[in-house]
Structure formats: structure tokens, C-alpha cells
Design a protein around this motif. Structure first.
Motif, PDB file in Angstrom:
ATOM      1  N   THR A   1       0.832  -1.204   0.000  1.00  0.00           N
ATOM      2  CA  THR A   1       0.000   0.000   0.000  1.00  0.00           C
ATOM      3  C   THR A   1       0.866   1.253   0.000  1.00  0.00           C
ATOM      4  N   SER A   2       1.951   1.238   0.751  1.00  0.00           N
ATOM      5  CA  SER A   2       2.876   2.373   0.738  1.00  0.00           C
ATOM      6  C   SER A   2       3.408   2.609  -0.662  1.00  0.00           C
ATOM      7  N   ARG A   3       3.710   1.542  -1.367  1.00  0.00           N
ATOM      8  CA  ARG A   3       4.218   1.665  -2.733  1.00  0.00           C
ATOM      9  C   ARG A   3       3.217   2.392  -3.623  1.00  0.00           C
ATOM     10  N   THR A   4       1.933   2.137  -3.431  1.00  0.00           N
ATOM     11  CA  THR A   4       0.939   2.819  -4.264  1.00  0.00           C
ATOM     12  C   THR A   4       0.909   4.308  -3.978  1.00  0.00           C
ATOM     13  N   ILE A   5       1.152   4.707  -2.748  1.00  0.00           N
ATOM     14  CA  ILE A   5       1.175   6.135  -2.422  1.00  0.00           C
ATOM     15  C   ILE A   5       2.385   6.807  -3.049  1.00  0.00           C
ATOM     16  N   LEU A   6       3.512   6.124  -3.073  1.00  0.00           N
ATOM     17  CA  LEU A   6       4.709   6.688  -3.673  1.00  0.00           C
ATOM     18  C   LEU A   6       4.693   6.628  -5.197  1.00  0.00           C
ATOM     19  N   GLY A   7       3.762   5.898  -5.774  1.00  0.00           N
ATOM     20  CA  GLY A   7       3.697   5.794  -7.217  1.00  0.00           C
ATOM     21  C   GLY A   7       4.960   5.182  -7.786  1.00  0.00           C
ATOM     22  N   ALA A   8       5.444   5.727  -8.883  1.00  0.00           N
ATOM     23  CA  ALA A   8       6.645   5.185  -9.513  1.00  0.00           C
ATOM     24  C   ALA A   8       7.852   5.264  -8.600  1.00  0.00           C
ATOM     25  N   ASN A   9       7.912   6.289  -7.757  1.00  0.00           N
ATOM     26  CA  ASN A   9       9.039   6.398  -6.828  1.00  0.00           C
ATOM     27  C   ASN A   9       9.092   5.225  -5.855  1.00  0.00           C
ATOM     28  N   GLY A  10       7.981   4.533  -5.695  1.00  0.00           N
ATOM     29  CA  GLY A  10       7.952   3.414  -4.763  1.00  0.00           C
ATOM     30  C   GLY A  10       8.824   2.253  -5.176  1.00  0.00           C
ATOM     31  N   ILE A  11       9.197   2.165  -6.452  1.00  0.00           N
ATOM     32  CA  ILE A  11      10.055   1.052  -6.881  1.00  0.00           C
ATOM     33  C   ILE A  11      11.529   1.445  -6.878  1.00  0.00           C
ATOM     34  N   SER A  12      11.829   2.669  -6.498  1.00  0.00           N
ATOM     35  CA  SER A  12      13.208   3.149  -6.508  1.00  0.00           C
ATOM     36  C   SER A  12      13.890   2.845  -5.185  1.00  0.00           C
ATOM     37  N   LEU A  13      15.186   2.502  -5.247  1.00  0.00           N
ATOM     38  CA  LEU A  13      15.952   2.288  -4.021  1.00  0.00           C
ATOM     39  C   LEU A  13      16.279   3.591  -3.309  1.00  0.00           C
ATOM     40  N   GLU A  14      15.879   4.718  -3.882  1.00  0.00           N
ATOM     41  CA  GLU A  14      15.976   5.976  -3.145  1.00  0.00           C
ATOM     42  C   GLU A  14      15.036   5.978  -1.945  1.00  0.00           C
ATOM     43  N   TYR A  15      14.046   5.122  -2.007  1.00  0.00           N
ATOM     44  CA  TYR A  15      13.091   4.941  -0.905  1.00  0.00           C
ATOM     45  C   TYR A  15      13.184   3.483  -0.444  1.00  0.00           C
ATOM     46  N   PRO A  16      12.832   3.192   0.811  1.00  0.00           N
ATOM     47  CA  PRO A  16      13.034   1.824   1.322  1.00  0.00           C
ATOM     48  C   PRO A  16      11.904   0.855   1.029  1.00  0.00           C
ATOM     49  N   VAL A  17      10.816   1.333   0.422  1.00  0.00           N
ATOM     50  CA  VAL A  17       9.579   0.557   0.409  1.00  0.00           C
ATOM     51  C   VAL A  17       9.723  -0.755  -0.365  1.00  0.00           C
TER      52      VAL A  17
END
Length: 395
Positions: A344-360
Motif C-alpha cells: 500500500t505504501s508503494r501505491t502512495i509513492l507511485g513510480a518512486n515506490g520502486i526506486s531504491l531511493e526509498y526503502p519501500v
């Protein structure tokens, strides 16, 4: 109490669960959180991307200096921490990365725990102080290539040869394997299943790393190969025969997972919360839209219910009242909910959710391993099903 004297609402602790912690608990938590922030978080995305952890032995020594290795054990250089303090340490390390928590868990809750509970005094004196300090890393050999959920079917065998034991077999998916100085290996014998303390420099022992993982990449995972490894008579753990030995070790490690999985969930949730406050679409922060707020509210519910469950089970462990079925309850619920929080967190971050810049996404992929190691979803469901109905559906 008037409304004016109520404590303020903390979005990161909405239930006020810190009230359950005493000053020593808070000190342990804050120490582990700061260590993870200093020594893991600046590097872990790179470790994950590379699939290796440079300096893992130094990290182990640092964890040893903090009293985090075998921290719930007493004597032999161990900290003698409470179950709650051990759980908090697991939570903070897994909030950094599941692989780092696994390093600590396998060391303390599996390999050290087995020696501490079932070993001879000589084995304890030989290994535990050096393992507690991080000088020696340990691993735990139970799972085999063809036998995971059914360890009774293991093929690794130890036979007597004069006064010696000779071990032959293979173990798979072994955390810390190639960096370990000692392995606790479980094997069939003519007397039943026994545990053996195996120095990893013994002739015939090897631990090739497992490559091409897409989960727990910031963790050492190996195969153990035992090719007629000859051990002295006193290498066997003298105080246990049968599956009760390894399963009791797994129960202790699963308790740590109940806490640790909530650390991964917390990290993902807090990333989504911060992102929702800052990311603007349609002229306003996305945290101002009803659907996003609904996601955040539901995640907060499951995260803090999971932490509350971990606290409850910790108190039961402290009182000597924690049953294996209750550990299954906690592991099944908390890991499953942690994965859903990450998704669910990944959906909030959108495309950024798949980046290693974020931990999700890193947490989400790690939790796919945590979901099935030390008991798959199905096995824990069957443990609870048997406890609820009184009917054994395993076979």
C-alpha cells in the motif's frame, strides 16, 4: 482530565505505545535505532543493489559491542536482556533492513540459543563468549534442498566411527553460512535427530554462497555442504534428541520476527506518510485526498495493532507463558500485514515506490522471504488450525 492536559497526538505513535516501555527499554531501542541510522541506512540501498554486505564481520563485532548478539541469553558475555528489549532491537534493525536483523537473529536466537540451551558447559565456554562479542559468527543448518517445512525428512546423517562422528549431507538457505566460524547442524543419527557444533574450518565443510537472490540481498545466504566431516564425540549437543531441539530454537527466532516485521512495516509507512505530505498533485499534497488518507489510516491501524501484539507476546514470554501456537499467531499476522503495508505504501509513492531511493520496495521484497522462512504461511495456519480444532491436518 481536561482536553487541555491530554498529550498531543503523535502520528508515529498514535496509540501512545511508548508508555509501555520503561527507561531501560527506551535506552535499548534508541541505541539500536541510532546504530542502524549511522551504520546501515547510509549504505543499505547500495548493499542491496550489489547483493553483498562489505564489512559484515565488522558489523557483527559492532553489534556484539552493543550487547545485541545473544542479547536475551544470560551469562557467557550475553546481555541478559528482557524479551521486550530483544524485540525492540529486532524492530529497529529490521526497520533498516531485514538482512541485518537476520544477521542478529540467526546469531543469537538460533546458533547461540542452541548451544546455550542444549550444549555442554565446555561448548558454552568455547563458543558463546566469542559469539556474543561478534568475534565468531554462527549459522544454523536445518533446512535442506528437499526438506523445508518437513525437517523430519532431512537426509543429512551423522554416523559413529569409533569415538568420532562423521557428518554427510547438505543444508540450504543458510543465513551467515559463508562468513560463519561455527555451524549448528542438525542430522539424523541411529539415536534420532541430534545437533552438532561444527567448526567451519573442519575438513569436508564448505559453504558456497547462493547467488541470484531478489530478496534479502543485504544478507549472506549460503548452502552448507558436509562431505564426511569428522567431529569428536563431544561435538554433539548433549541435552536434546529429536525435533524438539531445532523447533524450540525456531520458536525463539520467530518471536524476533514478530517484532522485526513491524520495523519493516514502520519504515514503509513512515516513508508513505512523509511522501503524502510533500508530494503535490492537482495543486495540493496527495495526503489531502480522501483515498490517500484512507490508506494511511488503515496502515496505521495494522502497524500499531501488530506492535501491540508483539508487546503482549513479549510479556507472555517474560512470564514463561508463551506457547508455540501464540508465536505462530504473531508471525503469521505480523509478516502478512507488514507485506500489505509495504504494498500500500508503494501505491502512495507511485513510480518512486520502486526506486531504491526509498526503502519501500526493498522492504517488500525482503518480507517475501520473511513470510516463508522459519515457517511458511501454510504451516502456521495449520499450527493454529490444529490448536483451534484439536485435529492434526499436517499429514
Amino acid at each position: 482530565m481536561s482536553a487541555g492536559t491530554l498529550p498531543s497526538f503523535d502520528p508515529r505513535d498514535p496509540l501512545g505505545l511508548d508508555d509501555l516501555l520503561d527507561p531501560e527499554d527506551l535506552a535499548v531501542r534508541d541505541t539500536m535505532r541510532q546504530w542502524a541510522a549511522d551504520r546501515v541506512l547510509p549504505h543499505v540501498a547500495d548493499w542491496f543493489e550489489r547483493g553483498e554486505v562489505p564489512g559484515i564481520r565488522e558489523l557483527a563485532r559492532e553489534l556484539g559491542s552493543l550487547g545485541a548478539l545473544g542479547m536475551s541469553l544470560t551469562g557467557y558475555g550475553c546481555a541478559g536482556a528482557s524479551p521486550i528489549q530483544y524485540g525492540l532491537a529486532c524492530l529497529e534493525l529490521e526497520a533498516a533492513d531485514s538482512g541485518i536483523r537476520s544477521l542478529m537473529s540467526v546469531q543469537g536466537s538460533l546458533s547461540m540459543y542452541a548451544i546455550h540451551r542444549f550444549g555442554s558447559e565446555e561448548q558454552k565456554q568455547q563458543w558463546l563468549p566469542r559469539m556474543a562479542s561478534g568475534e565468531v559468527i554462527g549459522c544454523f543448518g536445518l533446512t535442506e534442498p528437499d526438506h523445508g517445512s518437513d525437517p523430519a525428512g532431512m537426509r543429512t546423517y551423522a554416523k559413529r566411527d569409533g569415538s568420532d562422528w562423521v557428518l554427510t549431507g547438505r543444508k540450504m538457505w543458510i543465513t551467515n553460512g559463508s562468513v560463519a566460524g561455527v555451524a549448528v547442524v542438525w542430522a539424523h543419527t541411529d539415536e534420532g535427530i541430534r545437533g552438532f557444533v561444527v567448526p567451519t574450518d573442519a575438513p569436508g565443510f564448505s559453504a558456497p554462497d547462493i547467488k541470484h537472490k531478489w530478496s534479502l540481498r543485504a544478507s549472506v545466504t549460503s548452502e552448507l555442504v558436509l562431505d564426511e566431516v569428522r567431529l569428536p564425540a563431544d561435538a554433539v549437543l548433549p541435552e536434546v534428541t529429536g525435533l524438539r531441539g531445532p523447533l524450540s530454537c525456531l520458536g525463539h527466532a520467530r518471536y524476533g520476527i514478530i517484532w522485526g516485521s513491524m520495523g519493516a512495516a514502520r519504515s514503509a509507512f513512515e516513508s508513505a506518510l512523509d511522501y503524502a505530505r510533500e508530494r503535490e498533485q492537482f495543486g495540493r499534497p496527495i495526503g489531502g485526498f480522501q483515498l490517500t488518507q484512507a490508506k494511511l489510516a488503515d496502515m496505521a491501524l495494522e502497524l500499531h495493532k501488530g506492535i501491540l501484539l508483539a508487546h503482549h507476546l513479549g510479556r507472555r514470554m517474560e512470564a514463561g507463558r508463551l506457547r508455540p501456537e501464540q508465536v505462530s499467531f504473531g508471525k503469521l499476522n505480523n509478516v502478512r500485514e507488514a507485506i500489505e503495508i509495504c504494498r500500500t505504501s508503494r501505491t502512495i509513492l507511485g513510480a518512486n515506490g520502486i526506486s531504491l531511493e526509498y526503502p519501500v520496495m526493498r522492504h517488500a521484497t525482503n518480507l517475501e522471504s520473511v513470510l516463508t522462512y522459519e515457517g511458511t504461511v501454510e504451516m502456521h495456519q495449520l499450527v493454529l488450525g490444529k490448536a483451534l480444532t484439536g485435529i492434526d491436518a499436517f499429514r
